[in-house]
Every structure is written in structure tokens, then in C-alpha cells.
Design an enzyme around this catalytic site. Structure first.
Site, short mmCIF file in Angstrom:
data_model
loop_
_atom_site.label_atom_id
_atom_site.label_comp_id
_atom_site.label_asym_id
_atom_site.label_seq_id
_atom_site.Cartn_x
_atom_site.Cartn_y
_atom_site.Cartn_z
N HIS A 1 44.35 41.98 44.78
CA HIS A 1 45.62 41.61 44.12
C HIS A 1 46.06 43.04 43.39
O HIS A 1 47.37 43.28 43.73
CB HIS A 1 45.59 40.41 43.19
CG HIS A 1 45.82 39.12 43.67
ND1 HIS A 1 44.78 38.50 44.25
CD2 HIS A 1 46.61 38.26 43.58
CE1 HIS A 1 45.47 37.26 44.73
NE2 HIS A 1 46.64 37.13 44.37
N HIS B 1 39.35 38.25 37.30
CA HIS B 1 38.84 39.61 37.38
C HIS B 1 38.65 40.08 36.03
O HIS B 1 39.50 39.81 35.10
CB HIS B 1 39.72 40.56 38.22
CG HIS B 1 40.00 40.32 39.71
ND1 HIS B 1 38.78 40.80 40.52
CD2 HIS B 1 40.85 39.77 40.35
CE1 HIS B 1 39.14 40.41 41.54
NE2 HIS B 1 40.18 39.87 41.63
#
Length: 445
Positions: A212, A259
Site C-alpha cells: 500500500h 503494518h
């Protein structure tokens, strides 16, 4: 302390899930009271808390009451259906539950996507800052399929086909390298607890680097590099857009619990390195795709070979399908642009008229843009649905794989690779060939 020891210490600090949990608490995301209290009383109730909220809130309250756990404050209106924290099979990590107490004032957030292959649903989480929640939901969608399937066609159909094609080339390259790097490094997602997993759509993938973050870095930077000097606009607009877009996507992945800080930093730096090496060749690649006689065969063969290679890097996870989807889309768009160029459906403006002026927005221009999006997306969605209905049963039949459970069938490379590659290859081909031909036929080119 040596430089190497300091570097190792820094890496460990940036990978610490406590920092992710601290950022979530700062933004108003915490685990609900009922989940931690009930789990302490009876571990089996912790599993029951993973059930979806829709239609089950009253039944779950009765279960909590009988097991000795306190009921949720103000019933289920205060709880946010989020994604479960269970780690995926490749990561080998069973994520637990966050243990912090939520703030006094909580609201219920909307349901995020379930994992279409693993069926993972949402845990509960208290979200007290709803503007931040929706902002970061938007930020994380800037790296998801819905955004891509709207963003790239909009560029190709309405703004500048050349820029759209080259954005796709860069996006495919960055995402493919990112996905393969994940399967080589094989670092797990942040542990939960302490992290609260608000989204688990990609939870069965590895964590390092954040793709991302790579997409959120590659797209805005490439967009400015490709358009500045080609279009007339102040550079300050691009210098504002890049950090805003990039930071929104990167921070959203930490906010969602997907993350660590190290993952997004690595994704950002990795993308800068990829752009520095490969961006000078984007013009050459795009020209080859359009003009070379054997370009379609080379494009299809190369993308298919890259897909097969990526499937050999590790055991099955949802990243296998994502990689095939990315490669299929890129191959389809490149092949479609080849035939579009040969037939003269979309012609790039000559270099002697650059930079292109900004056209004033009129009712006619706006109406045609909206009509192209509506007609084009309807055509693309129909193509995707037809290809999905054809490819999965056909692959199951060819490779003698039971097709009763589509999720289990798609966990076989023999099904998932042709399904994603062929389906999204045809979607990409439709975007750059079939749909422009429809526009030309109905007079809205």
C-alpha cells in the site's frame, strides 16, 4: 555500541507492535471492554467475539451474560465491526486480542471488507474519533482494487491515455516487486495484542514491505513526473499532492493495524529506488507495447512467466491472487493499447502542441466524462463477471479440482492463477480497446 548494533536496535524499535498500538490509541482506536474481560473469564468466549455483528448482537450479549462477562456498554451501538486479528497461514502467527480499555465515548464504525478467500470476519473495536476513522478508511482504499479499477480507466478515458498507460506500467512494476519481496523476506504482520486489527483483508500476506505504501508513493510521484511539462499547471500543486497522498496511505496502514512503522518506511524507500532505476525506461516500454509487431505475444508471455515465478516463492496466500491480478491487468491494458494504436481509436497528441492547455470545465465536457465512466464501468463489470463465471469452473474441470467450495478451489494455484490472470487481463483489454471502441461507436470519444 557499533553502527551495526545501533541499526539493528533502530530496526527492532520501528518494527515494535507497541508503537502501532500507541498510534492507534492516539487516534482513538482501542479494544472493547467486553472482549478482554470475557476472554479472561473463558477463552472460548474470545472466539465467539469474532462473529459478525449483523443480526447477532442480541445473541452475543446473552452469551456474554451467561459466561460471566460484562455486557457491552450501551449495547452494540458503541462497537465497531472490524476485521479479525488472526494471522494468515503463511505467517504462522495467531494474533490475539488487544487489552486496553476503550475511552468513555465510543461510536460504531462501518463494516470493512471480509477476506474473500479465507472468510475472515471482524473483531470488535472501539473507535472514538470517527473523522479519523473515515479519513484513514479512505486512505487505505487508495491502495485497493476499487480505487484502481476507477482511477486508471478515468485517466485513460477522460484525461490523458498516454499518462494512464504509463502509470499502469509503473504501478505493475512496483506492486509486483513489492509482492515478491514480501514472499522472500517473510516477516509477519504486527502481533495482536497489542495491535487492534481493523482490517484483515490482506492479513494472510506477509508484511514487509507495505505494498500500500509502495502504491501510495509510486502513483502520485509518477503522476507528477508524467504530467508536469506535458500539462500546464503550477508545480506547487504536485509538491502538495505527493506528501498528502503518500502520508495518508502510509499512516492508514498503521492505523488499520496492518503494518509496522518499519514496513511503511521500507515501502516508501523501496519505491523511490524502483522509480530511480526504472522510470527512465517507461517511455521505451510504452512505445514498444504500442508499436512492436510481436508486442502482444511478448507481453502475455512475460507477464504469465512472472506470475508463475511469484507462485513458486512461498506457500499459498491471498498475495498469489493479487499478483496474478496485477500482472493480468497490466498485460491486458498493454495489449489493448497496442490494438487501439493500430486501429487509430486513441491517438496521443503530437509533441509540437505540448504543453497541453487546461480545458475550461463546461456542462458538455463534464457530462461526457460522467457518461464515459458510467458506460465504461458497466461494460468492464459485465466483462469481469462473465470471465469469473467461466474461468473458475473451467480451471477446476481441467485440473480435476472440486468446485463445490469456490474458496477452497481458489487456494490452488491451478485455479487462482488462470482465474485472476485471464479475468483481469480481459478487464484491462476492455479498458484500452473494447470500451474506447464503444465510445467511438456511440459518439462520446
Amino acid at each position: 555500541m557499533s553502527v551495526r548494533q545501533r541499526l539493528v536496535q533502530l530496526v527492532g524499535s520501528l518494527q515494535d507492535p507497541q508503537k502501532v498500538a500507541r498510534f492507534q490509541r492516539l487516534c482513538g482506536v482501542e479494544a472493547p471492554v467486553s472482549r478482554t474481560a470475557t476472554a479472561a473469564a473463558d477463552p472460548r468466549e474470545d472466539e465467539k467475539a469474532e462473529a459478525p455483528l449483523a443480526g447477532e448482537s442480541r445473541r452475543r450479549e446473552r452469551q456474554l451474560g451467561t459466561s460471566g462477562g460484562p455486557p457491552p456498554p450501551e449495547s452494540d451501538r458503541n462497537q465497531c465491526p472490524a476485521k479479525p486479528g488472526g494471522g494468515g497461514a503463511p505467517n504462522g502467527v495467531r494474533n490475539g486480542r488487544a487489552t486496553e480499555l476503550g475511552p468513555a465515548s465510543q461510536r460504531r464504525a462501518g463494516v470493512l471488507r471480509r477476506n474473500s478467500l479465507t472468510g475472515e470476519e471482524g473483531q470488535l473495536a472501539h473507535v472514538s474519533n470517527m473523522p479519523l476513522y473515515y479519513l484513514f478508511c479512505f486512505g487505505t482504499e487508495l491502495g485497493n482494487e476499487l480505487f484502481y479499477i476507477l482511477f486508471f480507466p478515468f485517466w485513460i478515458w477522460n484525461l490523458d491515455a498516454l499518462v494512464g498507460r504509463r502509470l499502469v506500467v509503473i504501478w505493475v512494476l512496483a506492486m509486483y516487486l513489492g509482492q515478491c519481496t514480501k514472499d522472500i523476506i517473510r516477516w509477519p504482520r504486527p502481533a495482536s495484542p497489542p495491535v487492534v486489527k481493523l482490517e484483515v483483508f490482506y492479513n494472510s500476506e506477509y508484511s514487509m514491505p507495505s505494498t500500500h505504501a509502495m502504491s501510495g508513493t509510486a502513483i502520485p510521484i509518477s503522476m507528477i513526473l508524467l504530467t508536469y511539462g506535458r500539462w500546464q499547471y503550477p508545480l506547487i500543486y504536485g509538491l502538495i499532492l505527493i506528501p498528502c497522498w503518500c502520508s495518508l496511505v502510509c499512516l492508514s496502514r498503521i492505523y488499520m493495524g496492518m503494518h509496522s512503522i518499519l514496513d511503511v518506511i521500507a515501502g516508501f524507500v523501496y519505491t523511490i529506488l524502483i522509480l530511480a532505476i526504472f522510470y527512465p525506461f517507461v517511455d521505451l516500454i510504452d512505445n514498444f507495447n504500442q508499436t512492436h509487431k510481436y508486442a502482444p505475444l511478448i507481453i502475455i508471455g512475460l507477464h504469465l512467466a512472472l506470475g508463475i515465478f511469484s507462485f513458486t516463492l512461498d506457500t499459498w496466500s491471498t498475495s498469489r491472487g493479487d499478483t496474478a491480478e496485477i500482472l493480468g491487468s497490466g498485460a491486458g491494458i498493454a495489449c489493448g493499447s497496442h490494438f487501439t494504436y493500430k486501429m487509430g481509436l486513441i491517438l496521443d497528441p503530437p509533441l509540437d502542441i505540448l504543453p497541453l492547455p487546461r480545458h475550461p470545465i463546461s456542462v458538455t465536457l463534464f457530462g461526457k466524462a460522467i457518461l464515459r465512466i458510467l458506460v465504461g464501468m458497466l461494460f468492464v463489470l459485465v466483462v469481469r463477471d462473465i470471465m469469473k463465471r467461466i474461468t473458475i469452473p473451467l480451471a477446476c474441470k481441467i485440473f480435476n479440482i472440486p468446485c463445490d467450495d469456490v474458496r477452497k478451489a481458489r487456494q490452488h494455484m491451478e485455479v487462482e492463477l488462470p482465474y485472476r490472470y485471464l479475468t483481469y487481463g480481459m478487464v484491462g483489454f476492455s479498458i484500452t480497446f473494447f470500451v474506447p471502441y464503444v465510445f467511438f461507436f456511440i459518439g462520446i470519444s
